[in-house]
Write a protein that holds these residues in place. Structure first.
Motif, mmCIF file in Angstrom:
data_model
loop_
_atom_site.group_PDB
_atom_site.id
_atom_site.type_symbol
_atom_site.label_atom_id
_atom_site.label_comp_id
_atom_site.label_asym_id
_atom_site.label_seq_id
_atom_site.Cartn_x
_atom_site.Cartn_y
_atom_site.Cartn_z
ATOM 1 N N ILE A 26 0.811 -1.337 -0.166
ATOM 2 C CA ILE A 26 -0.143 0.073 0.077
ATOM 3 C C ILE A 26 0.913 1.341 -0.009
ATOM 4 N N ASP A 27 2.155 1.392 0.930
ATOM 5 C CA ASP A 27 2.626 2.503 1.160
ATOM 6 C C ASP A 27 3.543 2.779 -0.433
ATOM 7 N N ILE A 28 3.769 1.781 -1.163
ATOM 8 C CA ILE A 28 4.548 1.709 -2.484
ATOM 9 C C ILE A 28 3.676 2.317 -3.536
ATOM 10 N N MET A 29 2.394 1.536 -3.537
ATOM 11 C CA MET A 29 1.274 2.111 -4.461
ATOM 12 C C MET A 29 1.060 3.501 -4.371
ATOM 13 N N LEU A 30 0.861 3.982 -3.056
ATOM 14 C CA LEU A 30 0.282 5.431 -2.672
ATOM 15 C C LEU A 30 1.579 6.303 -3.265
ATOM 16 N N ARG A 31 2.777 5.889 -2.997
ATOM 17 C CA ARG A 31 3.869 6.773 -3.369
ATOM 18 C C ARG A 31 4.090 6.953 -4.739
ATOM 19 N N HIS A 32 4.053 6.022 -5.589
ATOM 20 C CA HIS A 32 4.128 5.880 -6.945
ATOM 21 C C HIS A 32 3.025 5.942 -7.909
ATOM 22 N N TYR A 33 1.856 5.410 -7.441
ATOM 23 C CA TYR A 33 0.769 5.368 -8.516
ATOM 24 C C TYR A 33 -0.246 6.133 -7.894
ATOM 25 N N LYS A 34 -0.351 7.153 -6.904
ATOM 26 C CA LYS A 34 -1.338 7.713 -6.180
ATOM 27 C C LYS A 34 -2.452 8.427 -7.417
ATOM 28 N N ARG A 35 -2.000 8.574 -8.663
ATOM 29 C CA ARG A 35 -3.097 9.223 -9.392
ATOM 30 C C ARG A 35 -3.679 8.251 -10.393
ATOM 31 N N ASP A 36 -3.316 6.894 -10.315
ATOM 32 C CA ASP A 36 -3.642 5.881 -11.059
ATOM 33 C C ASP A 36 -5.026 5.359 -10.955
ATOM 34 N N ARG A 37 -5.792 4.781 -11.830
ATOM 35 C CA ARG A 37 -7.070 4.280 -11.579
ATOM 36 C C ARG A 37 -6.806 3.108 -10.432
ATOM 37 N N LYS A 38 -7.704 2.728 -9.623
ATOM 38 C CA LYS A 38 -7.530 1.733 -8.585
ATOM 39 C C LYS A 38 -7.423 0.474 -9.055
ATOM 40 N N TYR A 55 10.298 -9.790 -10.331
ATOM 41 C CA TYR A 55 10.052 -8.278 -9.994
ATOM 42 C C TYR A 55 11.461 -8.220 -9.030
ATOM 43 N N ILE A 56 12.072 -9.371 -8.546
ATOM 44 C CA ILE A 56 13.383 -9.192 -7.699
ATOM 45 C C ILE A 56 14.225 -8.229 -8.281
ATOM 46 N N GLY A 57 14.734 -7.001 -7.437
ATOM 47 C CA GLY A 57 15.515 -6.141 -7.956
ATOM 48 C C GLY A 57 14.871 -5.048 -8.709
ATOM 49 N N ASP A 58 13.627 -5.040 -9.067
ATOM 50 C CA ASP A 58 12.877 -3.871 -9.524
ATOM 51 C C ASP A 58 12.815 -2.719 -8.636
ATOM 52 N N GLY A 59 12.968 -1.481 -9.204
ATOM 53 C CA GLY A 59 13.238 -0.167 -8.495
ATOM 54 C C GLY A 59 11.857 0.117 -7.480
ATOM 55 N N ILE A 60 10.811 -0.447 -8.130
ATOM 56 C CA ILE A 60 9.540 0.071 -7.334
ATOM 57 C C ILE A 60 8.842 -1.299 -6.729
ATOM 58 N N MET A 61 8.944 -2.446 -7.531
ATOM 59 C CA MET A 61 7.887 -3.516 -7.168
ATOM 60 C C MET A 61 8.972 -4.523 -6.344
ATOM 61 N N GLY A 62 10.333 -4.300 -6.487
ATOM 62 C CA GLY A 62 11.115 -5.326 -5.855
ATOM 63 C C GLY A 62 10.920 -5.618 -4.394
ATOM 64 N N LYS A 63 10.765 -4.753 -3.506
ATOM 65 C CA LYS A 63 10.366 -4.733 -2.230
ATOM 66 C C LYS A 63 9.131 -5.619 -1.934
ATOM 67 N N SER A 201 17.529 6.297 -12.993
ATOM 68 C CA SER A 201 16.186 5.671 -13.589
ATOM 69 C C SER A 201 15.583 4.688 -12.806
ATOM 70 N N GLU A 202 16.339 3.870 -12.181
ATOM 71 C CA GLU A 202 15.759 2.651 -11.548
ATOM 72 C C GLU A 202 15.488 2.577 -10.138
ATOM 73 N N ILE A 203 16.070 3.747 -9.216
ATOM 74 C CA ILE A 203 15.757 3.750 -7.797
ATOM 75 C C ILE A 203 14.911 5.040 -7.697
ATOM 76 N N PRO A 204 13.683 4.770 -7.196
ATOM 77 C CA PRO A 204 12.682 6.042 -7.107
ATOM 78 C C PRO A 204 13.421 6.943 -6.216
ATOM 79 N N THR A 205 13.927 6.621 -5.082
ATOM 80 C CA THR A 205 14.370 7.725 -4.101
ATOM 81 C C THR A 205 15.545 8.634 -4.933
ATOM 82 N N VAL A 206 16.298 7.884 -5.757
ATOM 83 C CA VAL A 206 17.474 8.631 -6.583
ATOM 84 C C VAL A 206 16.770 9.292 -7.679
ATOM 85 N N LYS A 207 15.959 8.804 -8.374
ATOM 86 C CA LYS A 207 15.365 9.519 -9.223
ATOM 87 C C LYS A 207 14.838 10.741 -9.044
#
Length: 465
Positions: A26-38, A55-63, A201-207
């Motif tokens: 939920i935290d990741i979705m709200l941070r990165h896709y808060k304007r997307d349709r549910k 998705y292991i290693g993916d910048g957003i979904m990896g965790k 480009s791959e790490i949201p915090t760094v991007k």
């Protein structure tokens, strides 16, 4: 468009197990896709749940994927009763607080060996001058807030007498081509290959930090960061850069990764403190396991910050070389706030050097003094007791607060005048008297490095000017 509304029951309904993974998702979705349709967000979550291994290693979904496959165990950590092996160099010159910070670090469950350099003084987490080897774990505050803080020295075949004879010209060069603090930036910033790094480009915090990093390229921070002209004396005829012994003009810079590194350190320290909470006296020594998503992400981000710090020095020296109309004979540089994968007693370890210079066998480095004291070009001796390290400078004798209350402007001006040094900027907290005697520091590490040259400051620029 309305903000995304996502609840735990929505994830449970599509098959997510109850537990920590739901709050993470939920935290990741709200941070990165808060304007997307549910419905789109839920579909993404379904896809990750179905094949998390993809998705292991993916910048957003990896965790999320990591938590589905192999949840990160969060538990309060206890300190060991015994310290890992360590050596302190120049112990009589180091305050007790710094020693005790090292002692605490040596009791971490992941600690395997440590050392304290003769310029050591207290800091956050590891003391400044602290070196710590850990097993498969990286400590963000063991690296430091200013990731990749480093030295860079360019040596030119230019007569040193020009620094005095054409002083105004060199002063103007520093004013025009060096920038300091949080607001000074260059008007014309060239593109640099560092901005093609995958971390941007791959790490949201760094991007999110890329634009700020671009604006700050080629600039230096406040505090003890500087760019200076001075005299370089090469003393070793068998030096690695084939420069005959003698005196040359030099440019020496000291700075790190600016806002990029500071924000990376802040973000991953918070994660480390949540994942591996420690007793109060050790809380800033929380680590990230390198087998986890966050640990791997920090490692990439840390290396990016180090490369960015190097790029900043490249730009500083490029601008000043162009102003001088000369190419350097050689460039010597090194990090001193970083972590490396190195072999310690036959096993790969993570070696943190927080305010310590790499000094492996035949490794070159720079150990600066103060505004009025020489710095040294050194060759490492590869001393295992120091974990192949040496001091990163003279080290503070007075804290910034004490320096501001105990020293006066007239004292500093007299010392600068007596040493023939011109300073642009700087404050009482960076006065020469606030630092230890660099000659004593060097005398306490003769078994760690050998001196092959010296740099004597003549015109110094720092923040606040």
């Amino acid at each position: 468009m309305a903000k995304l509304k996502l609840r735990g029951k929505d994830l449970i309904a599509i098959g997510y197990p109850q537990g920590k993974v739901i709050s993470i998702a939920i935290d990741i979705m709200l941070r990165h896709y808060k304007r997307d349709r549910k419905d789109k967000v839920v579909q993404r979550l379904k896809t990750v749940l179905k094949t998390p291994e993809k998705y292991i290693g993916d910048g957003i979904m990896g965790k999320i994927a990591e938590e589905l496959m192999q949840p990160v165990k969060v538990e309060a950590q206890k300190l060991n009763t015994q310290r890992a092996p360590f050596t302190i160099f120049g112990e009589n010159e180091i305050q007790e607080e710094a020693k005790h910070q090292l002692y605490t670090a040596l009791k971490l469950p992941v600690a395997k060996a440590g050392a304290l350099m003769p310029d050591g003084h207290s800091g956050y987490g590891l003391p400044i001058g602290g070196v710590l080897a850990t097993e498969n774990a990286v400590i963000p505050y063991g690296v430091g807030v200013d990731i990749g803080c480093r030295m860079c020295l360019s040596i030119y075949d230019i007569n040193v007498s020009y620094l005095e004879g054409h002083k105004d010209k060199y002063i103007q060069m520093l004013r025009d081509h060096s920038k300091f603090g949080g607001y000074e930036v260059h008007k014309n910033i060239p593109m640099h290959e560092i901005f093609e790094h995958k971390g941007f480009s791959e790490i949201p915090t760094v991007k999110k930090l890329k634009d700020k990093a671009f604006k700050q390229l080629g600039s230096s921070g406040g505090g003890n960061h500087f760019v200076e002209f001075g005299s370089v004396e090469i003393t070793d005829p068998d030096n690695e850069f084939d420069i005959p012994p003698g005196k040359y003009l030099g440019i020496l810079s000291h700075s790190g990764s600016r806002g990029l590194g500071a924000n990376i350190a802040k973000h991953y320290t918070k994660l480390a403190m949540k994942q591996n909470p420690l007793p109060q006296e050790a809380k800033h020594l929380a680590w990230l396991d390198l087998n986890t998503h966050d640990g791997q992400e920090y490692w990439i981000a840390m290396n990016l910050a180090g490369d960015y710090a190097s790029a900043c020095h490249d730009d500083i020296h490029r601008r000043l070389s162009k102003a001088l109309g000369s190419r350097p004979l050689t460039v010597i540089e090194n990090h001193h706030n970083f972590a490396w994968k190195e072999e310690v007693e036959g096993k790969e370890m993570i070696v943190h050097r927080k305010g310590a210079t790499p000094a492996g066998k035949n490794v070159l480095g720079i150990i600066p003094g103060s505004m009025t004291a020489p710095g040294f070009i050194v060759r490492g001796k590869g001393n295992e007791a120091s974990l192949n390290s040496a001091s990163h400078g003279a080290g503070r004798r007075l804290s910034r607060r004490k320096a501001k209350t105990m020293l006066t402007g007239s004292e500093v001006k007299k010392m600068l005048r007596d040493h023939g040094v011109t300073v642009l900027g700087g404050g009482l907290d960076e006065a020469p008297m606030a630092y230890k005697d660099i000659h004593k520091v060097m005398a306490n590490q003769t078994e760690l490095v050998e001196v092959i040259g010296m740099f004597t400051p003549k015109i110094v620029r720092m923040d606040k000017n």
